[in-house]
Write a protein that holds these residues in place. Sequence first.
Motif, PDB file in Angstrom:
ATOM      1  N   TYR A  90      -0.639  -0.983   1.143  1.00 40.25           N
ATOM      2  CA  TYR A  90      -1.951  -1.373   0.636  1.00 40.25           C
ATOM      3  C   TYR A  90      -2.986  -1.614   1.730  1.00 40.25           C
ATOM      4  O   TYR A  90      -4.186  -1.505   1.468  1.00 40.25           O
ATOM      5  N   SER A 116      -5.229  -5.491   1.119  1.00 36.93           N
ATOM      6  CA  SER A 116      -6.049  -4.332   0.786  1.00 36.93           C
ATOM      7  C   SER A 116      -6.804  -3.915   2.038  1.00 36.93           C
ATOM      8  O   SER A 116      -6.535  -4.420   3.136  1.00 36.93           O
ATOM      9  N   SER A 123      -5.046  -2.060  -4.000  1.00 39.72           N
ATOM     10  CA  SER A 123      -4.852  -3.449  -3.570  1.00 39.72           C
ATOM     11  C   SER A 123      -3.671  -4.072  -4.286  1.00 39.72           C
ATOM     12  O   SER A 123      -3.217  -3.575  -5.320  1.00 39.72           O
TER      13      SER A 123
END
Length: 313
Positions: A90, A116, A123
């Motif tokens: 992510y 993220s 995310s």
Amino acid sequence: MRFTLPFKQLAALGSLGLACLAPLPAAQAATWTLSGDLVTHDPSMFVEGSTWWVFETSDTGLGVKYSADGHKWTQGVSLFGGGLSWWGAYNGNTKSAWAPDIHVWNGKAIVYYAVSTFGSRHSAIGLATATSIAKGDWVDRGVVLSSNTSDDFNAIDPNFSVDASGQPWLTYGSWSTGIYTVRLDAGTLKPSGSRYRLAADSTGIENAFVMRNGGYYYLFVSKGTCCDGANSTYRIAYGRSTSMTGPYLDKNGVNMVNGGGTVLEAGAGRWIAPGGESVANGAMIRHKKDSTNNYTPIMFISDLAFSNGWPTF
């Protein structure tokens, strides 16, 4: 939309004698006098026993601060400072984590946080638990919620709250279609059930925090842009509802889903773009950008009062 400057570099600035953040002691003014390590972004505050804790966005895991009185702060050891293996899917194999939310639930410390990259909806929200914050024996519980570029929401900025019946909830979201909440399984602390949309704003909205006071639930959000130097427009806004799932209306009766939200603090002069707020022990913590020092984000704490059913400093 999150803090991207090197946190270690900024942390050194936080010890440069910033006790002048408030002109009067806390006993005489709503804004507290703070000292010590004050550089922070997206601070989450919790008081366990006699120790005040702040967890924060960092470029090495989750930043941690502690204090004996809530006024003088010391930078502690980051949680998961080396990163976790699953974060790379992510955040591009970096060690950074964002916007932690620290609480105690059923006798255990819990922290939700996001991984993220700036501006992305790819995310995830993670969870870790410990015997206590002070003991720090954290165990990674992995991903509890994720989003992708095709989704209409962004799985960042988690906030844990408990409704009047004792049911836990997770509120989350950033930009996109706004802020959502979902019921949590009381055992696993993972989402269970449908999501509810609480707020939206085309100019930007994130960093939700929900609390109860009297007969209302209050939804605080950070609106605008967090991290654009002098052009940062972050401001803290709120609405209230008689239900955890809304609707949340501002003082003018406008639904926060339709862009409503009464501004609590907008910043001015040296200290601009307040946001990343949370509430503990009757006080609100948030960061503000120092316009005289490269827009470094600095911790502020103020007593939070309610007047005629509405929050105020």
